[in-house]
Design a protein around this motif. Structure first.
Motif, PDB file in Angstrom:
ATOM      1  N   ASP A 373      14.711 -10.280  30.294  1.00  0.00           N
ATOM      2  CA  ASP A 373      15.861  -9.438  29.990  1.00  0.00           C
ATOM      3  C   ASP A 373      17.008 -10.311  29.475  1.00  0.00           C
ATOM      4  OD1 ASP A 373      15.992 -10.613  32.520  1.00  0.00           O
ATOM      5  OD2 ASP A 373      17.593  -9.247  33.138  1.00  0.00           O
ATOM      6  N   LEU A 374      17.794  -9.766  28.566  1.00  0.00           N
ATOM      7  CA  LEU A 374      18.889 -10.516  27.982  1.00  0.00           C
ATOM      8  C   LEU A 374      19.878  -9.549  27.367  1.00  0.00           C
ATOM      9  CD1 LEU A 374      17.818 -12.025  24.547  1.00  0.00           C
ATOM     10  CD2 LEU A 374      16.553 -10.225  25.722  1.00  0.00           C
ATOM     11  N   GLN A 375      21.038 -10.070  26.992  1.00  0.00           N
ATOM     12  CA  GLN A 375      22.040  -9.277  26.282  1.00  0.00           C
ATOM     13  C   GLN A 375      21.944  -9.600  24.801  1.00  0.00           C
ATOM     14  OE1 GLN A 375      26.405 -10.054  26.553  1.00  0.00           O
ATOM     15  NE2 GLN A 375      26.486  -7.991  27.455  1.00  0.00           N
ATOM     16  N   ILE A 376      21.950  -8.575  23.981  1.00  0.00           N
ATOM     17  CA  ILE A 376      21.829  -8.757  22.538  1.00  0.00           C
ATOM     18  C   ILE A 376      22.945  -7.990  21.837  1.00  0.00           C
ATOM     19  CG2 ILE A 376      19.330  -9.064  22.620  1.00  0.00           C
ATOM     20  CD1 ILE A 376      19.115  -6.178  21.528  1.00  0.00           C
ATOM     21  N   ARG A 377      23.184  -8.373  20.571  1.00  0.00           N
ATOM     22  CA  ARG A 377      24.040  -7.570  19.695  1.00  0.00           C
ATOM     23  C   ARG A 377      23.150  -6.989  18.609  1.00  0.00           C
ATOM     24  NH1 ARG A 377      26.042 -12.783  17.888  1.00  0.00           N
ATOM     25  NH2 ARG A 377      28.030 -12.481  18.946  1.00  0.00           N
ATOM     26  N   ILE A 378      23.389  -5.727  18.273  1.00  0.00           N
ATOM     27  CA  ILE A 378      22.615  -5.045  17.251  1.00  0.00           C
ATOM     28  C   ILE A 378      23.515  -4.820  16.051  1.00  0.00           C
ATOM     29  CG2 ILE A 378      21.241  -3.007  16.702  1.00  0.00           C
ATOM     30  CD1 ILE A 378      20.714  -2.679  19.678  1.00  0.00           C
ATOM     31  N   VAL A 379      23.034  -5.182  14.862  1.00  0.00           N
ATOM     32  CA  VAL A 379      23.821  -5.030  13.642  1.00  0.00           C
ATOM     33  C   VAL A 379      22.966  -4.385  12.567  1.00  0.00           C
ATOM     34  CG1 VAL A 379      25.294  -7.004  14.155  1.00  0.00           C
ATOM     35  CG2 VAL A 379      23.219  -7.329  12.805  1.00  0.00           C
ATOM     36  N   ASP A 395      10.357  -2.203   8.528  1.00  0.00           N
ATOM     37  CA  ASP A 395      10.020  -0.900   9.094  1.00  0.00           C
ATOM     38  C   ASP A 395      11.273  -0.214   9.627  1.00  0.00           C
ATOM     39  OD1 ASP A 395       8.857   0.782  11.681  1.00  0.00           O
ATOM     40  OD2 ASP A 395       7.508   0.794   9.960  1.00  0.00           O
ATOM     41  N   SER A 396      11.253   1.117   9.631  1.00  0.00           N
ATOM     42  CA  SER A 396      12.429   1.884  10.065  1.00  0.00           C
ATOM     43  C   SER A 396      12.632   1.831  11.572  1.00  0.00           C
ATOM     44  CB  SER A 396      12.288   3.342   9.622  1.00  0.00           C
ATOM     45  OG  SER A 396      11.119   3.922  10.188  1.00  0.00           O
ATOM     46  N   ASN A 397      11.603   1.484  12.342  1.00  0.00           N
ATOM     47  CA  ASN A 397      11.742   1.425  13.800  1.00  0.00           C
ATOM     48  C   ASN A 397      11.482   0.010  14.328  1.00  0.00           C
ATOM     49  OD1 ASN A 397      12.363   2.819  16.250  1.00  0.00           O
ATOM     50  ND2 ASN A 397      10.190   2.743  16.814  1.00  0.00           N
ATOM     51  N   SER A 398      11.749  -0.983  13.490  1.00  0.00           N
ATOM     52  CA  SER A 398      11.555  -2.364  13.907  1.00  0.00           C
ATOM     53  C   SER A 398      12.807  -3.164  13.574  1.00  0.00           C
ATOM     54  CB  SER A 398      10.335  -2.984  13.220  1.00  0.00           C
ATOM     55  OG  SER A 398      10.556  -3.103  11.826  1.00  0.00           O
ATOM     56  N   GLY A 399      12.813  -4.420  13.997  1.00  0.00           N
ATOM     57  CA  GLY A 399      13.975  -5.256  13.748  1.00  0.00           C
ATOM     58  C   GLY A 399      13.603  -6.722  13.663  1.00  0.00           C
ATOM     59  N   VAL A 400      14.548  -7.517  13.203  1.00  0.00           N
ATOM     60  CA  VAL A 400      14.392  -8.969  13.118  1.00  0.00           C
ATOM     61  C   VAL A 400      15.398  -9.591  14.074  1.00  0.00           C
ATOM     62  CG1 VAL A 400      14.540 -10.994  11.639  1.00  0.00           C
ATOM     63  CG2 VAL A 400      13.636  -8.843  10.725  1.00  0.00           C
ATOM     64  N   MET A 401      14.931 -10.472  14.935  1.00  0.00           N
ATOM     65  CA  MET A 401      15.822 -11.104  15.902  1.00  0.00           C
ATOM     66  C   MET A 401      16.163 -12.513  15.445  1.00  0.00           C
ATOM     67  SD  MET A 401      15.567 -11.417  20.027  1.00  0.00           S
ATOM     68  CE  MET A 401      16.203  -9.746  20.182  1.00  0.00           C
ATOM     69  N   LEU A 402      17.445 -12.878  15.574  1.00  0.00           N
ATOM     70  CA  LEU A 402      17.911 -14.217  15.213  1.00  0.00           C
ATOM     71  C   LEU A 402      18.716 -14.808  16.363  1.00  0.00           C
ATOM     72  CD1 LEU A 402      18.352 -12.267  12.397  1.00  0.00           C
ATOM     73  CD2 LEU A 402      18.646 -14.571  11.477  1.00  0.00           C
ATOM     74  N   ASP A 403      18.388 -16.050  16.687  1.00  0.00           N
ATOM     75  CA  ASP A 403      19.140 -16.812  17.685  1.00  0.00           C
ATOM     76  C   ASP A 403      18.859 -18.283  17.428  1.00  0.00           C
ATOM     77  OD1 ASP A 403      20.370 -18.003  19.847  1.00  0.00           O
ATOM     78  OD2 ASP A 403      19.721 -16.486  21.280  1.00  0.00           O
ATOM     79  N   LEU A 456      18.534   3.311  11.551  1.00  0.00           N
ATOM     80  CA  LEU A 456      18.295   3.071  12.978  1.00  0.00           C
ATOM     81  C   LEU A 456      19.582   2.607  13.657  1.00  0.00           C
ATOM     82  CD1 LEU A 456      16.368   2.906  15.363  1.00  0.00           C
ATOM     83  CD2 LEU A 456      15.684   0.618  14.594  1.00  0.00           C
ATOM     84  N   PHE A 457      20.393   1.835  12.951  1.00  0.00           N
ATOM     85  CA  PHE A 457      21.662   1.386  13.539  1.00  0.00           C
ATOM     86  C   PHE A 457      22.575   2.563  13.843  1.00  0.00           C
ATOM     87  CE2 PHE A 457      26.109   0.104  13.014  1.00  0.00           C
ATOM     88  CZ  PHE A 457      26.199  -0.900  13.980  1.00  0.00           C
ATOM     89  N   GLN A 458      22.652   3.528  12.913  1.00  0.00           N
ATOM     90  CA  GLN A 458      23.513   4.683  13.133  1.00  0.00           C
ATOM     91  C   GLN A 458      22.994   5.537  14.279  1.00  0.00           C
ATOM     92  OE1 GLN A 458      26.433   5.124  11.842  1.00  0.00           O
ATOM     93  NE2 GLN A 458      26.254   3.385  10.402  1.00  0.00           N
ATOM     94  N   VAL A 459      21.663   5.637  14.421  1.00  0.00           N
ATOM     95  CA  VAL A 459      21.082   6.381  15.544  1.00  0.00           C
ATOM     96  C   VAL A 459      21.461   5.723  16.863  1.00  0.00           C
ATOM     97  CG1 VAL A 459      18.917   7.027  16.681  1.00  0.00           C
ATOM     98  CG2 VAL A 459      19.178   7.325  14.204  1.00  0.00           C
ATOM     99  N   ILE A 460      21.295   4.393  16.922  1.00  0.00           N
ATOM    100  CA  ILE A 460      21.634   3.669  18.159  1.00  0.00           C
ATOM    101  C   ILE A 460      23.125   3.779  18.434  1.00  0.00           C
ATOM    102  CG2 ILE A 460      21.686   1.383  19.246  1.00  0.00           C
ATOM    103  CD1 ILE A 460      19.211   0.672  17.597  1.00  0.00           C
TER     104      ILE A 460
END
Length: 638
Positions: A373-379, A395-403, A456-460
């Motif tokens: 578990d962790l804290q993330i920012r969604i953009v 994909d419309s229901n997927s994402g790319v994570m960067l850190d 997806l961002f607007q939905v979230i």
């Protein structure tokens, strides 16, 4: 004839043997004095103290340089003592006591060392400014610095090298005291009696050496777990022990098999290359192992340092994707843009919305990251692209994570991977399609960023919006249109006082450039000292062997063999002596760099190849010098 006259006459006689040793000693003094001068110079420290502690770096480098020089002096001194064993024996045979012989050798050593110390400090004073300008160029500092000659640096250099001369003098005294006349006159009768290796034992240890090296290579690619420290120890132990067994047993067994297959009829070329190696394999195993391992360490250090410097701009840009960023403080951002407008600096500003949420991975990411578990920012992908950082989400229901801070751990995680957003009243699962390089935000904090498409961002955003909107934040990203205005804009940026978070590319790049520049400066000169030291040691050993084999060359010349025919065998021997440690060390360093590649987000193949090529070119100079000395010895044998 006085003792001093005898010392001077002996030094003249041995001048041809001492010149390279004398040169290496002078170079060690020069470089140590340069490090000490820069360490104590007030103007240098004042210019660089705001970004990093240069004095501490030079102090640490000076200690390591002292260690390398000390090992080289002791090793070279032991070679010269063995080489002059017959001469020492003759002195005792004509009636000189061991104490008198010791005084003569110590006096000679002190004269040689004092001369090198005086010349080295003199040259160091002349070239210190050159090194200073090189350092300033590497760390990216402009301006004129007046390097002052520090009395503390001169005193420090004198004390250090006097201590080394005392140490080598004690080594001479002990060697003379323990030696007997018989040992001194038999010192030229080098070589070991070739014994038939025990088949089973040699096979076991020979294979074990190769297996240990292979295990070390394999483990170097699987080190990133909770046992990282123990894995590093295991890699060092297995590779070093495997290398020793390779030289001590495996190669010796292979040479014996070649000799056996020819029924002892080796021919001229093999007799001058293979046979001497077999006779000295046991004696050379330790030195070849040390040179191989230290060559690997030096190659790794140089390649890593140059790679850090070479990729500093790209690595910083991955960590700081925007020129300037201010998060959570719109008034401060407005103040900065007005300052830029007033200064006539062109820029492009964009607002990026971010949603900060808690999330939970469906499984453990990596053994070294035990949390799920962790804290993330969604953009939004669209907003990042408009700000100048295009990141493609498939994909419309997927994402790319960067850190960028933990990318070296995340890049080995298998994808796709499900991530569940967990607010108090509902949850949503998003598939992670890949982990991207670098950061999506500047290094304001170390929060991971999840990039999703705009829909997806607007939905979230609508589903997770709270009454006080505490989870929704804004960041202002600015990029300059003219890079030549970075310095002026950064001054304005630093003048902005903001309770929010801010970070900029230019400041981070300058800090990275200075630290990596200092690193390559230190690594380069330490590598140069080590390279000259090890190359000189190999050269001294081969000089000694050439003198010991001089009678054989005389016999071959009398039998009608030409210098060129004899040199073919000598060159084959030098290919082994110089080439094999270099080749194995090169392979060791490649795997070491591969295991350490996690510290780089960008490809460092080009700087690694450049650094290794320079090292190899300088190393081979000693091989050519050795071949030239053999040629001269063979020509003079008749």
């Amino acid at each position: 004839m006085t003792l001093f006259d005898l010392v001077v006459r002996s030094m003249r006689k041995n001048l041809k043997h001492y010149y390279l040793y004398f040169f290496a000693l002078i170079l060690s003094v020069v470089l140590y004095f340069v490090f000490a001068s820069l360490q104590h110079d007030a103007s240098v420290l004042e210019q660089t103290d705001t970004s990093f502690k240069m004095g501490s770096g030079f102090k640490a480098a000076g200690i390591l340089l002292l260690f390398i020089s000390g090992v080289f002096l002791l090793y070279a001194n032991s070679i010269f003592l063995k080489r002059r064993g017959r001469e020492v024996g003759l002195y005792q045979l004509i009636g000189l006591s061991k104490f008198t012989v010791t005084r003569m050798l110590v006096t000679e050593n002190l004269l040689l060392g004092t001369g090198a110390l005086a010349i080295g400090i003199g040259i160091g004073m002349l070239v210190s400014r050159v090194f200073l300008l090189l350092l300033m160029k590497l760390v990216g500092i402009d301006g004129v610095l007046n390097l002052s000659f520090s009395g503390a640096a001169i005193l420090q250099t004198i004390l250090v090298f006097v201590a080394l001369l005392v140490l080598t003098s004690l080594q001479m005294a002990v060697a003379v005291k323990r030696s007997t006349l018989l040992e001194l006159f038999k010192v030229d009768q080098s070589g070991e009696r070739i014994k038939k290796p025990k088949t089973v034992v040699s096979a076991i240890f020979g294979i074990l050496g190769i297996v240990l090296i292979g295990f070390g290579y394999w483990l170097s690619g699987h080190m990133l777990n909770n046992l990282l420290f123990f894995n590093m120890i295991a890699v060092l132990f297995s590779v070093i022990l495997g290398t020793y067994l390779l030289f001590r047993v495996t190669i010796g067994w292979m040479l014996y098999q070649i000799r056996t297959s020819k029924n002892g009829h080796l021919g001229l070329s093999n007799s001058l290359s293979l046979a001497p190696l077999m006779h000295r394999m046991k004696a050379n195993a330790n030195s070849l192992t040390i040179i191989t391992v230290l060559s690997a360490m030096t190659l790794t250090m140089l390649a890593a340092a140059y790679s850090t410097f070479y990729s500093s701009e790209k690595e910083t840009r991955l960590a700081e994707p925007f020129d300037y960023m201010i998060e959570g403080d719109l008034p401060a951002a407005d103040q900065f843009t007005k300052a830029l407008d007033h200064a006539g600096i062109d820029y492009r500003a964009s607002t990026i919305e971010e949603i900060q949420l808690d999330a939970d991975f469906e499984k453990e990411l990596n053994p070294m990251l035990p949390y799920t578990d962790l804290q993330i920012r969604i953009v939004s992908e669209r907003q990042l692209s408009e700000a100048g950082l295009p990141i493609e989400v498939n994909d419309s229901n997927s994402g790319v994570m960067l850190d960028g801070s933990i990318y070296w751990l995340l890049k080995s995680v298998k994808v796709p991977l499900n991530l569940t957003l967990e607010p108090e009243h509902l949850n949503k699962t998003i598939s992670i399609e890949r982990f991207g390089e670098g950061n999506a935000f500047n290094m304001i904090d170390f929060t991971s960023t999840l990039v999703v498409n705009e829909e997806l961002f607007q939905v979230i955003k609508s589903e997770y919006k709270t009454p006080d909107e505490s989870k929704l934040n804004h960041a202002i990203a600015l990029n300059l249109l003219n890079e030549e205005q970075f310095e002026e804009a950064t001054v304005l940026y630093n003048d902005i006082e903001s309770p929010g978070k801010k970070s900029d590319y230019y400041t981070q790049y300058q800090n990275t450039l200075q630290s990596s520049g200092m690193l390559i400066f230190i690594a380069g000169f330490l590598g140069l000292v080590f390279l000259i030291s090890t190359g000189s040691i190999l050269y001294f050993k081969q000089m000694t062997e050439a003198e010991q084999e001089k009678a054989s060359y005389t016999t071959l010349r009398q039998l009608g063999f030409s210098v060129q025919e004899i040199m073919r065998g000598v060159i084959k021997k030098q290919v082994f002596v110089f080439g094999l440690p270099l080749l194995i060390g090169l392979v060791h360093s490649i795997f070491a760099l591969k295991s350490a590649s996690f510290i780089f987000m960008s490809d460092v193949t080009v700087p690694t190849v450049i650094a290794m090529s320079v090292y190899i070119a300088i190393y081979l100079v000693f091989a050519f010098l050795t071949v030239g000395y053999y040629r001269k010895t063979i020509k003079a044998a008749l």
